[in-house]
Design an enzyme around this catalytic site. Structure first.
Site, short mmCIF file in Angstrom:
data_model
loop_
_atom_site.label_atom_id
_atom_site.label_comp_id
_atom_site.label_asym_id
_atom_site.label_seq_id
_atom_site.Cartn_x
_atom_site.Cartn_y
_atom_site.Cartn_z
N ASP A 67 -1.46 -4.59 -1.64
CA ASP A 67 -0.61 -3.50 -1.16
C ASP A 67 0.71 -4.01 -0.58
O ASP A 67 0.87 -5.22 -0.35
CB ASP A 67 -1.36 -2.65 -0.11
CG ASP A 67 -2.16 -3.48 0.89
OD1 ASP A 67 -1.89 -4.68 1.02
OD2 ASP A 67 -3.05 -2.92 1.53
N ASN A 136 -11.58 2.17 10.08
CA ASN A 136 -12.09 3.43 9.51
C ASN A 136 -12.69 3.22 8.12
O ASN A 136 -12.93 4.17 7.39
CB ASN A 136 -10.96 4.48 9.45
CG ASN A 136 -9.80 4.00 8.58
OD1 ASN A 136 -9.88 2.95 7.94
ND2 ASN A 136 -8.73 4.76 8.54
N HIS A 138 -11.24 1.59 5.61
CA HIS A 138 -10.31 1.50 4.48
C HIS A 138 -10.32 0.11 3.85
O HIS A 138 -10.62 -0.88 4.51
CB HIS A 138 -8.89 1.95 4.86
CG HIS A 138 -8.10 1.01 5.72
ND1 HIS A 138 -7.27 1.44 6.73
CD2 HIS A 138 -7.97 -0.35 5.71
CE1 HIS A 138 -6.68 0.40 7.29
NE2 HIS A 138 -7.08 -0.70 6.68
N GLU A 143 -7.32 5.13 2.45
CA GLU A 143 -7.89 5.71 3.66
C GLU A 143 -9.09 6.60 3.30
O GLU A 143 -9.27 6.96 2.13
CB GLU A 143 -6.82 6.55 4.38
CG GLU A 143 -5.55 5.78 4.75
CD GLU A 143 -5.74 4.77 5.87
OE1 GLU A 143 -6.88 4.56 6.34
OE2 GLU A 143 -4.73 4.17 6.29
C1 F6R Z 1 -4.21 -5.69 3.89
C2 F6R Z 1 -5.07 -4.54 3.67
C3 F6R Z 1 -5.85 -3.87 4.76
C4 F6R Z 1 -6.47 -4.85 5.76
C5 F6R Z 1 -7.22 -4.09 6.85
C6 F6R Z 1 -7.75 -5.03 7.91
O1 F6R Z 1 -3.61 -6.11 2.69
O2 F6R Z 1 -5.11 -4.10 2.58
O3 F6R Z 1 -6.87 -3.09 4.19
O4 F6R Z 1 -7.34 -5.71 5.09
O5 F6R Z 1 -6.37 -3.16 7.45
O6 F6R Z 1 -6.68 -5.64 8.56
P1 F6R Z 1 -6.88 -6.79 9.65
O7 F6R Z 1 -7.41 -7.97 8.93
O8 F6R Z 1 -5.51 -7.03 10.22
O9 F6R Z 1 -7.85 -6.25 10.65
#
Ligand code: F6R
Length: 242
Positions: A67, A136, A138, A143
């Site tokens: 992303d 959550n 994701h 989401e």
């Molecule tokens: C990042 C991504 C997100 C993160 C998720 C956890 O490319 O796609 O899904 O993997 O938000 O983020 P952290 O590791 O910062 O807790």
């Protein structure tokens, strides 16, 4: 789904890096699907160490990231492109022209999403996709409520996700409101998936993923539909399971 409960964050990072390193050793021109955020930083540190001290070469790999924020350029210090340069690309021998992320600055966002999906398809999908998980549930920026049939698409980031990512920005107002993300189906087109989760803040999401039902309300639960998934969690992330 294989679940590995690791002693701590370092152990988890090493194990995930070892799985990726093994993929590259077996297939030097592997397509690596990569993630950003706090959790993968240890994995990238370990991959850099393997490159610098154990001669692991990334010369022929291709990378596709999950992303990118919309509205900021790849040079912006808050872009995921910049994150990847800082944490991995500038320390290894991979080729710059084979690092792919969605273009957050694309004027025609829909065309950009289609281009990214076509690119991923033309590469045959990721040989291995690294994932973190949001509080959550994701994955990528998919989401809760996202269709399991989704391909790369543009998303409005919800408040919880913006708050969680605000730590990287001067203020919450600076956190972009939109992003481009691989969809769930795009992620599931990877040949192998490794999801990493560390810390208490992920314990509820991990419990729902591992012990709950498969539902679009928990995007990560789609991983149960994939034949080759490894979930690596540390003790804190596993703490609500016992
Ligand atoms: C990042 C991504 C997100 C993160 C998720 C956890 O490319 O796609 O899904 O993997 O938000 O983020 P952290 O590791 O910062 O807790």
């Amino acid at each position: 789904m294989n679940i590995f409960e690791c002693h701590n964050y370092e152990d988890l990072s090493k194990k995930a890096a070892d799985i990726i390193a093994e993929t590259v050793r077996q297939k030097p021109d592997a397509v690596l699907g990569l993630a950003t955020g706090g959790t993968p930083e240890g994995v990238y540190r370990e991959l850099v160490r393997l490159h610098k001290t154990e001669g692991l070469s990334f010369k022929n790999i291709t990378t596709i990231n999950l992303d990118e924020y919309a509205g900021i350029s790849s040079e912006d210090p808050n872009s995921y492109h910049h994150y990847m340069n800082t944490h991995l690309f500038q320390h290894i021998d991979s080729e710059k022209n084979r690092h792919f992320l969605p273009d957050g600055k694309a004027e025609d966002v829909e065309a950009e999403c289609e281009r990214y999906d076509r690119l991923i398809d033309s590469l045959g999908g990721a040989d291995i996709q690294l994932l973190g998980i949001g509080q959550n549930g994701h994955i990528g920026f998919n989401e809760p409520g996202t269709s399991f049939k989704s391909r790369t698409h543009s998303v409005e980031l919800n408040e919880q996700t913006r708050q969680a990512n605000a730590r990287y920005f001067p203020s919450i107002d600076d956190v972009p409101k939109k992003a481009i993300t691989m969809g769930i189906e795009t992620i599931l087109s990877s040949k192998r998936i490794v999801l990493i989760a560390s810390g208490k803040s992920k314990a509820a999401a991990v419990k729902t993923l591992l012990d709950g039902k498969i539902s679009e309300e928990c995007p990560a639960s789609a991983l149960h539909l994939h034949p080759h998934v490894s979930v690596l969690i540390d003790k804190e992330a596993a703490s609500l399971r016992h």
